[in-house]
Design an enzyme around this catalytic site. Sequence first.
Site, PDB file in Angstrom:
ATOM      1  N   LYS A   9       0.784  -0.992   0.056  1.00 33.55           N
ATOM      2  CA  LYS A   9       0.021   0.076   0.093  1.00 33.55           C
ATOM      3  C   LYS A   9       0.867   1.284  -0.071  1.00 33.55           C
ATOM      4  CE  LYS A   9      -3.758  -2.355   2.780  1.00 33.55           C
ATOM      5  NZ  LYS A   9      -4.756  -2.254   3.762  1.00 33.55           N
ATOM      6  N   TYR A  49     -12.566  -2.657  -2.667  1.00 40.07           N
ATOM      7  CA  TYR A  49     -12.960  -2.649  -1.512  1.00 40.07           C
ATOM      8  C   TYR A  49     -14.531  -2.515  -1.536  1.00 40.07           C
ATOM      9  CZ  TYR A  49      -8.106  -1.919   0.512  1.00 40.07           C
ATOM     10  OH  TYR A  49      -7.126  -2.292   0.967  1.00 40.07           O
ATOM     11  N   ASN A 112      -1.654  -0.062   7.158  1.00 37.79           N
ATOM     12  CA  ASN A 112      -1.163  -1.463   7.754  1.00 37.79           C
ATOM     13  C   ASN A 112      -0.503  -2.173   6.637  1.00 37.79           C
ATOM     14  OD1 ASN A 112      -3.119  -2.057   5.925  1.00 37.79           O
ATOM     15  ND2 ASN A 112      -4.362  -3.302   7.392  1.00 37.79           N
ATOM     16  N   HIS A 115      -1.959  -5.358   1.715  1.00 30.81           N
ATOM     17  CA  HIS A 115      -3.311  -6.189   1.819  1.00 30.81           C
ATOM     18  C   HIS A 115      -2.984  -7.589   0.913  1.00 30.81           C
ATOM     19  CE1 HIS A 115      -7.482  -7.000   0.553  1.00 30.81           C
ATOM     20  NE2 HIS A 115      -6.901  -7.390  -0.619  1.00 30.81           N
ATOM     21  N   GLU A 126      -9.931 -10.186  -7.036  1.00 25.74           N
ATOM     22  CA  GLU A 126      -9.014  -9.216  -6.705  1.00 25.74           C
ATOM     23  C   GLU A 126      -7.757  -9.369  -8.016  1.00 25.74           C
ATOM     24  OE1 GLU A 126      -7.881  -9.443  -2.839  1.00 25.74           O
ATOM     25  OE2 GLU A 126      -9.833  -8.708  -1.939  1.00 25.74           O
TER      26      GLU A 126
HETATM   27  P1  CMP Z   1      -6.949  -4.608   4.253  1.00 26.01           P
HETATM   28  O1  CMP Z   1      -6.488  -6.022   4.538  1.00 26.01           O
HETATM   29  O2  CMP Z   1      -6.380  -3.956   2.732  1.00 26.01           O
HETATM   30  O3  CMP Z   1      -8.465  -4.639   4.180  1.00 26.01           O
HETATM   31  C1  CMP Z   1      -9.478  -3.517   4.220  1.00 26.01           C
HETATM   32  C2  CMP Z   1      -8.726  -2.379   4.777  1.00 26.01           C
HETATM   33  O4  CMP Z   1      -9.325  -1.375   5.363  1.00 26.01           O
HETATM   34  C3  CMP Z   1      -7.730  -2.792   5.840  1.00 26.01           C
HETATM   35  O5  CMP Z   1      -6.646  -3.450   5.377  1.00 26.01           O
HETATM   36  C4  CMP Z   1      -7.543  -1.612   6.495  1.00 26.01           C
HETATM   37  O6  CMP Z   1      -6.455  -0.691   5.605  1.00 26.01           O
HETATM   38  C5  CMP Z   1      -8.602  -0.650   6.247  1.00 26.01           C
HETATM   39  N1  CMP Z   1      -9.584  -0.815   7.728  1.00 26.01           N
HETATM   40  C6  CMP Z   1     -10.060  -1.903   8.133  1.00 26.01           C
HETATM   41  N2  CMP Z   1     -10.589  -1.723   9.279  1.00 26.01           N
HETATM   42  C7  CMP Z   1     -10.609  -0.237   9.295  1.00 26.01           C
HETATM   43  C8  CMP Z   1     -11.109   0.689  10.335  1.00 26.01           C
HETATM   44  N3  CMP Z   1     -12.033   0.374  11.363  1.00 26.01           N
HETATM   45  N4  CMP Z   1     -10.740   2.130  10.308  1.00 26.01           N
HETATM   46  C9  CMP Z   1      -9.989   2.323   9.297  1.00 26.01           C
HETATM   47  N5  CMP Z   1      -9.480   1.517   8.111  1.00 26.01           N
HETATM   48  C10 CMP Z   1      -9.830   0.079   8.404  1.00 26.01           C
END
Ligand code: CMP
Length: 152
Positions: A9, A49, A112, A115, A126
């Site tokens: 990311k 998403y 984080n 993904h 995806e």
């Molecule tokens: P990812 O594994 O890419 O899947 C969905 C993404 O949404 C997740 O990682 C985070 O980057 C984001 N995400 C998930 N939960 C939250 C939350 N409660 N608040 C903000 N971002 C979130």
Amino acid sequence: MQRTLVLLKPDCVQRRLMGTIISRFEDKGLKIIAMKMLQVTPELSRQHYAEHVEKPFYPSLESFITSAPVVAMAIDGLEAIRVVRDILGATSGLKAAAGTIRGDYSSSRQMNLVHASDSEESATRELGLYFNESEFCSYEESTAAFLRADDE
Ligand code: CMP
């Protein structure tokens, strides 16, 4: 053998952690069969998403994921979908176990770093958003004999 989509990311790109994170997958013995840097558009974000579009955090997630390029990878391996997600750790860097990518490098739920697809169905969907079938490289690994036994 499974195939999964991994996205490095914008935070991973901006923090110059791409090489470090890619090494985690290579070190595990997973096989990268496609890789490209691209800019996620709001439209692609909504497709990727789709399950989160109605959630309160989605506007912030879209703004984050479109803020800088990402690196998309297709990765092959035995049980690759679960194995890759185990390497990533829990969604929030604050909760992810030490030793996982997020546990070691992230202190955020949103930023984080990586993904990865969470099921075979998501992986197929995806992978189709980021790659054409012709972009998957087929090659023999010279190290294969040292990564697993023939019957594994
Ligand atoms: P990812 O594994 O890419 O899947 C969905 C993404 O949404 C997740 O990682 C985070 O980057 C984001 N995400 C998930 N939960 C939250 C939350 N409660 N608040 C903000 N971002 C979130």
